[in-house]
Scaffold this motif. Structure first.
Motif, PDB file in Angstrom:
ATOM      1  N   THR A 196      42.019  53.465 -12.909  1.00 36.90           N
ATOM      2  CA  THR A 196      42.482  52.365 -12.227  1.00 36.90           C
ATOM      3  C   THR A 196      42.698  53.005 -10.650  1.00 36.90           C
ATOM      4  O   THR A 196      43.219  53.826 -10.538  1.00 36.90           O
ATOM      5  N   GLU A 199      41.834  53.228  -4.453  1.00 34.04           N
ATOM      6  CA  GLU A 199      41.446  54.443  -3.680  1.00 34.04           C
ATOM      7  C   GLU A 199      40.312  55.241  -4.382  1.00 34.04           C
ATOM      8  O   GLU A 199      39.944  56.300  -3.527  1.00 34.04           O
ATOM      9  N   ASP A 239      42.355  47.680  -8.686  1.00 35.41           N
ATOM     10  CA  ASP A 239      43.895  47.256  -8.739  1.00 35.41           C
ATOM     11  C   ASP A 239      44.100  45.862  -8.665  1.00 35.41           C
ATOM     12  O   ASP A 239      44.854  45.373  -7.689  1.00 35.41           O
ATOM     13  N   ASP A 269      50.773  48.193  -9.397  1.00 36.82           N
ATOM     14  CA  ASP A 269      50.296  48.749 -10.945  1.00 36.82           C
ATOM     15  C   ASP A 269      50.544  47.489 -11.690  1.00 36.82           C
ATOM     16  O   ASP A 269      51.498  46.965 -12.224  1.00 36.82           O
TER      17      ASP A 269
END
Ligand code: AMP
Ligand code: MG
Length: 417
Positions: A196, A199, A239, A269
């Motif tokens: 995940t 970036e 994300d 997160d």
């Protein structure tokens, strides 16, 4: 916010997290071996886990035979060195002598050949001199000398290997020796894995500002390959809760799911949140460094391991907690970590509080251990350069050079515990 989401499941901002032993015990308690089995021909069974006991169909050795090239005789016929006996025939491997050895007689015999009736010992060729039909013996043997008894390794009906045994090359040889052509093994677990992070880019793609290459999926894939599970690579997941939900859906039918990243307390997160909505959180956070933000739970029928994002944390948590779980899921018996105590070749700095896995190298022929320099959880090269972990208990502080510390070599056996 994230703290509230996981309240009551073993973690929180200020919680140190579960002790490693407790985390591993809870994971192993939650995992049951896959019940489905398949039958495989022996050559295909390497590194699979036996699902049924195997009993010997024949004695090993199959017949009483010679351990040496030499002469088969009656030990009582050679009271002293220098005794002579009459040569009456040969016994070769696959071509037994079909007569009987009587008083004063001997038979030339090769290694593995059937011991002729009447004989009870073999004298090795190097301790004899043959002259036509007469042989002089320079050894006075005892009954049983250089003789391998039928069934002395394994008797027909003996249990050769038990369920849960991970089959290694020697095991395949032993199974062949008792005449086993096929074995029942557990089916391989299907394991889905994904990375995940907004970036992340796969290798082969040029990086824009702020992007990095996804390395976790390659280490995870390789560690899974070493365990022989069936791989389901779900790629890079962005994300968002939607993307994570879609990944969980795509993993339907798998026995385990492994993610990396997005399981900490950052604003991007979402793994815990989606795990809570789509499945169950067993616990979150383990009191180790690196690797604290590990989540364990279930999604449908699959065990879920939410590994941290930092590349070293991924490897540490995988080796310490995911690997034993997959060994058990595969039907095997996870071996407890092998820890040998070795003196430190240099000092280690550590604050008491969290258990640590410091990357290190065995030195001086494996009689000492040298910690590597950069211990950051993002420095994957430290794993690449290391061949062992130095394990430091939570309450340990600085350790001076020369002191003994527990060391876990990477090449330790992980099955057949
Ligand atoms: P996260 O827990 O998602 O915040 O990630 C922690 C750190 O690990 C960040 O520096 C991430 O960029 C890095 N990271 C996360 N996933 C990966 C990955 N698949 N490969 C390499 N680094 C990663
Ligand atoms: Mg992330």
């Amino acid at each position: 916010m994230k703290q509230e989401e996981v309240a009551g499941c073993g973690g929180g901002h200020d919680s140190p997290g579960l002790a490693l032993d407790e985390a591993r015990a809870r994971i192993l308690e939650a995992v049951a071996p896959l019940a489905e089995t398949e039958r495989l021909p022996l050559p295909e069974a390497l590194h699979r886990v036996l699902a049924e006991p195997v009993t010997a169909g024949v004695d090993v050795p199959a017949h009483t035979n010679s351990a040496m090239d030499g002469y088969a005789l009656r030990a009582a016929d050679i009271p002293d060195k220098g005794t002579k006996l009459r040569l009456i025939g040969d016994s070769f491997a696959g071509h037994p002598f079909d007569g009987r050895v009587d008083v004063g007689q001997c038979v030339r015999i090769m290694t593995g050949a059937v011991l002729p009736a009447g004989a009870d010992a073999v004298v090795m060729q190097e301790r004899t001199e043959a002259d036509g039909e007469t042989v002089v013996f320079h050894d006075a043997p005892k009954p049983g000398s250089n003789v391998r008894e039928a069934g002395e390794d394994l008797a027909r009906g003996d249990t050769v290997l038990s369920p849960g045994h991970w089959l290694r090359p020697a095991d395949l040889g032993v199974l062949a020796s008792v005449g086993t052509a096929e074995v029942a093994v557990h089916r391989r677990p299907r394991v889905a894995f994904f990375s995940t992070g907004d970036e992340l880019q796969p290798v082969g793609t040029a990086l824009d500002a702020g992007e990095i290459h996804d390395s976790n999926r390659y280490t995870i894939r390789a560690m899974l390959e070493e365990l022989g599970v069936t791989l389901v690579d779900l790629g890079i997941v962005r994300d968002t809760t939607e993307a994570l939900e879609a990944a969980f859906d795509a993993a339907a039918g798998c026995d385990a799911i492994i993610s990396s990243g997005g399981v900490s307390v950052g604003a991007a997160d979402y793994v815990l949140e989606v795990l809570r909505q789509r499945g169950d959180v067993g616990f979150w956070q383990v009191n180790i460094k690196p690797g604290r933000p590990l989540a364990f739970g279930r999604v449908g029928d699959a065990h879920f391991f939410g590994l941290p994002g930092n590349p070293v944390s991924v490897m540490v948590t995988f080796l310490q907690m995911v690997r034993p779980a997959l060994v058990k899921l595969s039907g095997g018996r996870p071996a407890p970590p092998l820890r040998v105590r070795l003196p430190l070749a240099g000092p280690i700095r550590k604050k008491p509080g969290r258990a640590e896995f410091q990357r290190a190298r065995l030195v001086d022929g494996g009689t000492a251990v040298e910690p590597l320099g950069h211990q950051g959880s993002g420095v994957l090269r430290s794993m690449s350069a290391a061949d062992c972990f130095v394990f430091l208990e939570a309450d340990t502080g600085d350790v001076a050079a020369g002191e003994e510390v527990p060391v876990e070599p990477f090449a330790q056996p992980v099955w057949n515990g």
